[in-house]
Design an enzyme around this catalytic site. Structure first.
Site, PDB file in Angstrom:
ATOM      1  N   PRO A 158     -55.872 -82.584  92.639  1.00  0.00           N
ATOM      2  CA  PRO A 158     -55.665 -81.525  91.631  1.00  0.00           C
ATOM      3  C   PRO A 158     -56.093 -81.979  90.230  1.00  0.00           C
ATOM      4  CG  PRO A 158     -53.559 -82.474  92.329  1.00  0.00           C
ATOM      5  CD  PRO A 158     -54.605 -83.049  93.209  1.00  0.00           C
ATOM      6  N   GLU A 198     -47.599 -88.451  97.352  1.00  0.00           N
ATOM      7  CA  GLU A 198     -47.862 -88.401  95.906  1.00  0.00           C
ATOM      8  C   GLU A 198     -49.330 -88.653  95.591  1.00  0.00           C
ATOM      9  OE1 GLU A 198     -45.973 -87.425  93.351  1.00  0.00           O
ATOM     10  OE2 GLU A 198     -44.546 -86.916  94.919  1.00  0.00           O
ATOM     11  N   ARG A 226     -72.560 -73.125 103.604  1.00  0.00           N
ATOM     12  CA  ARG A 226     -73.291 -71.894 103.275  1.00  0.00           C
ATOM     13  C   ARG A 226     -74.640 -72.184 102.617  1.00  0.00           C
ATOM     14  NH1 ARG A 226     -71.640 -69.272  99.466  1.00  0.00           N
ATOM     15  NH2 ARG A 226     -72.318 -67.189 100.010  1.00  0.00           N
ATOM     16  N   ASP A 285     -74.890 -63.351  96.521  1.00  0.00           N
ATOM     17  CA  ASP A 285     -73.435 -63.497  96.422  1.00  0.00           C
ATOM     18  C   ASP A 285     -73.007 -63.835  94.996  1.00  0.00           C
ATOM     19  OD1 ASP A 285     -72.705 -62.872  98.992  1.00  0.00           O
ATOM     20  OD2 ASP A 285     -73.028 -64.902  99.732  1.00  0.00           O
TER      21      ASP A 285
HETATM   22  C1  LIG Z   1     -48.880 -83.386  96.631  1.00  0.00           C
HETATM   23  S1  LIG Z   1     -50.541 -83.763  96.274  1.00  0.00           S
HETATM   24  C2  LIG Z   1     -50.396 -85.047  95.095  1.00  0.00           C
HETATM   25  C3  LIG Z   1     -50.339 -84.521  93.716  1.00  0.00           C
HETATM   26  C4  LIG Z   1     -50.335 -85.608  92.648  1.00  0.00           C
HETATM   27  N1  LIG Z   1     -49.092 -86.316  92.630  1.00  0.00           N
HETATM   28  C5  LIG Z   1     -50.573 -84.929  91.293  1.00  0.00           C
HETATM   29  O1  LIG Z   1     -49.635 -84.324  90.775  1.00  0.00           O
HETATM   30  O2  LIG Z   1     -51.702 -84.979  90.787  1.00  0.00           O
HETATM   31  C6  LIG Z   1     -51.133 -84.558  97.722  1.00  0.00           C
HETATM   32  C7  LIG Z   1     -52.631 -84.496  97.918  1.00  0.00           C
HETATM   33  O3  LIG Z   1     -53.059 -83.157  98.056  1.00  0.00           O
HETATM   34  C8  LIG Z   1     -54.403 -83.034  97.616  1.00  0.00           C
HETATM   35  N2  LIG Z   1     -54.459 -81.902  96.648  1.00  0.00           N
HETATM   36  C9  LIG Z   1     -53.397 -81.271  96.111  1.00  0.00           C
HETATM   37  N3  LIG Z   1     -53.776 -80.280  95.300  1.00  0.00           N
HETATM   38  C10 LIG Z   1     -55.122 -80.258  95.309  1.00  0.00           C
HETATM   39  C11 LIG Z   1     -56.096 -79.468  94.651  1.00  0.00           C
HETATM   40  N4  LIG Z   1     -55.756 -78.490  93.820  1.00  0.00           N
HETATM   41  N5  LIG Z   1     -57.398 -79.721  94.905  1.00  0.00           N
HETATM   42  C12 LIG Z   1     -57.762 -80.719  95.749  1.00  0.00           C
HETATM   43  N6  LIG Z   1     -56.877 -81.507  96.398  1.00  0.00           N
HETATM   44  C13 LIG Z   1     -55.566 -81.297  96.181  1.00  0.00           C
HETATM   45  C14 LIG Z   1     -54.815 -84.377  97.024  1.00  0.00           C
HETATM   46  O4  LIG Z   1     -55.633 -85.055  97.935  1.00  0.00           O
HETATM   47  C15 LIG Z   1     -53.480 -85.065  96.805  1.00  0.00           C
HETATM   48  O5  LIG Z   1     -53.590 -86.463  96.913  1.00  0.00           O
END
Ligand SMILES: C[S@@+](CC[C@H](N)C(=O)[O-])C[C@H]1O[C@@H](n2cnc3c(N)ncnc32)[C@H](O)[C@@H]1O
Length: 250
Positions: free
Chosen positions: A89, A116, A154, A169
């Site tokens: 994220p 995490e 795609r 698109d």
């Molecule tokens: C619960 S999340 C960890 C979030 C992290 N502690 C933070 O707040 O940045 C677990 C995993 O989900 C994936 N993930 C969560 N949200 C994502 C997003 N918006 N885009 C891409 N991957 C995501 C990532 O690989 C991350 O390591």
């Protein structure tokens, strides 16, 4: 196109491996997806891949050593020049530009975090880029990786077949797509716009372009700021705005 995925839940990917365009692209040898599960490289009998975080606090963290071995396994298969992406994220917002970059590079390894996330030192040492699919937090990177795989597929020449074209698109020309209609001609008292039924291709193209410009103006006006519209497009957009004003005043 070679895709590697590091995940502790490879079974989650069965849906895209079995149905739709990605499955078809795999069957046609346009895409190959190889999985690597860090648990297979865990250093203890319990197959531990996560540990408590140093400094305290909630949750567990994926450890670097099993991830490193998982990555080395995939690099051996795909090549050292694979683009290594941690889906997170905190990453750069994923979009069509990045999708095309993947197709050009031809090799990508996606790392799915859980808990995490993953040890920062692994990211610093091995990750080329971090990509996010949106400003929300998922429980793991698997869904984000599937979104990326679907989007990238795609753009692989031949993956969509003749029937669909990515060129029209949304986002392709900087605009949102125009509205589409199919049978029945009248549905719920709403008729298909006459212009689409009269066979005048030039007029249909103009109408579609006008709707595309108008929709972008209404829904994503910031996209228009980056575009240099032609005189014709300016005229079509002005007409759309005028027609809308008249509709609102009716
Ligand atoms: C619960 S999340 C960890 C979030 C992290 N502690 C933070 O707040 O940045 C677990 C995993 O989900 C994936 N993930 C969560 N949200 C994502 C997003 N918006 N885009 C891409 N991957 C995501 C990532 O690989 C991350 O390591």
């Amino acid at each position: 196109m070679n895709i590697g995925v590091i995940t502790i839940f490879p079974e989650m990917f069965e849906s895209i491996l079995k149905s739709g365009i990605v499955a078809k692209a795999i069957n046609n040898n346009l895409v190959s997806i190889t999985f690597s599960n860090p648990r297979d490289f865990a250093e203890d009998n319990r197959k531990t891949i996560d540990e408590k975080v140093f400094g305290g606090g909630p949750g567990m963290l994926m450890m670097a050593p099993p991830l490193e071995k998982s990555l080395k396994f995939l690099k051996k298969k795909l090549g050292d020049d694979s683009l290594v992406v941690y889906v997170s994220p905190q990453g750069k917002k994923f979009n069509n530009v990045l999708s095309k970059k993947v197709v050009n590079n031809n090799k990508i390894i996606l790392i799915c975090g859980r808990y995490e996330g993953i040890d920062e030192r692994f990211i610093e040492t091995f990750v080329d880029e971090e990509w996010s699919i949106g400003d929300y937090v998922l429980t793991g990177g698997e869904l984000a990786s599937m979104v990326i795989i679907d989007s990238v597929t795609r753009f692989i020449p031949g993956a969509l077949g003749d029937k669909c074209s990515v060129e029209e698109d949304s986002f392709e020309n900087g605009l949102l797509d125009y509205p589409h209609y199919t049978k029945p001609r009248v549905y719920n008292g709403k008729a298909v716009p006459d212009i689409l039924l009269n066979g005048n291709h030039e007029k249909i193209l103009d109408w579609r372009q006008k709707q595309s410009l108008g929709r972008t103006w209404l829904r994503r006006p910031e996209l228009l700021e980056n575009l240099a519209l032609t005189d014709k497009q300016e005229k079509l957009l002005s007409e759309f705005i005028e027609e809308r004003k008249n509709l609102m005043n009716e």
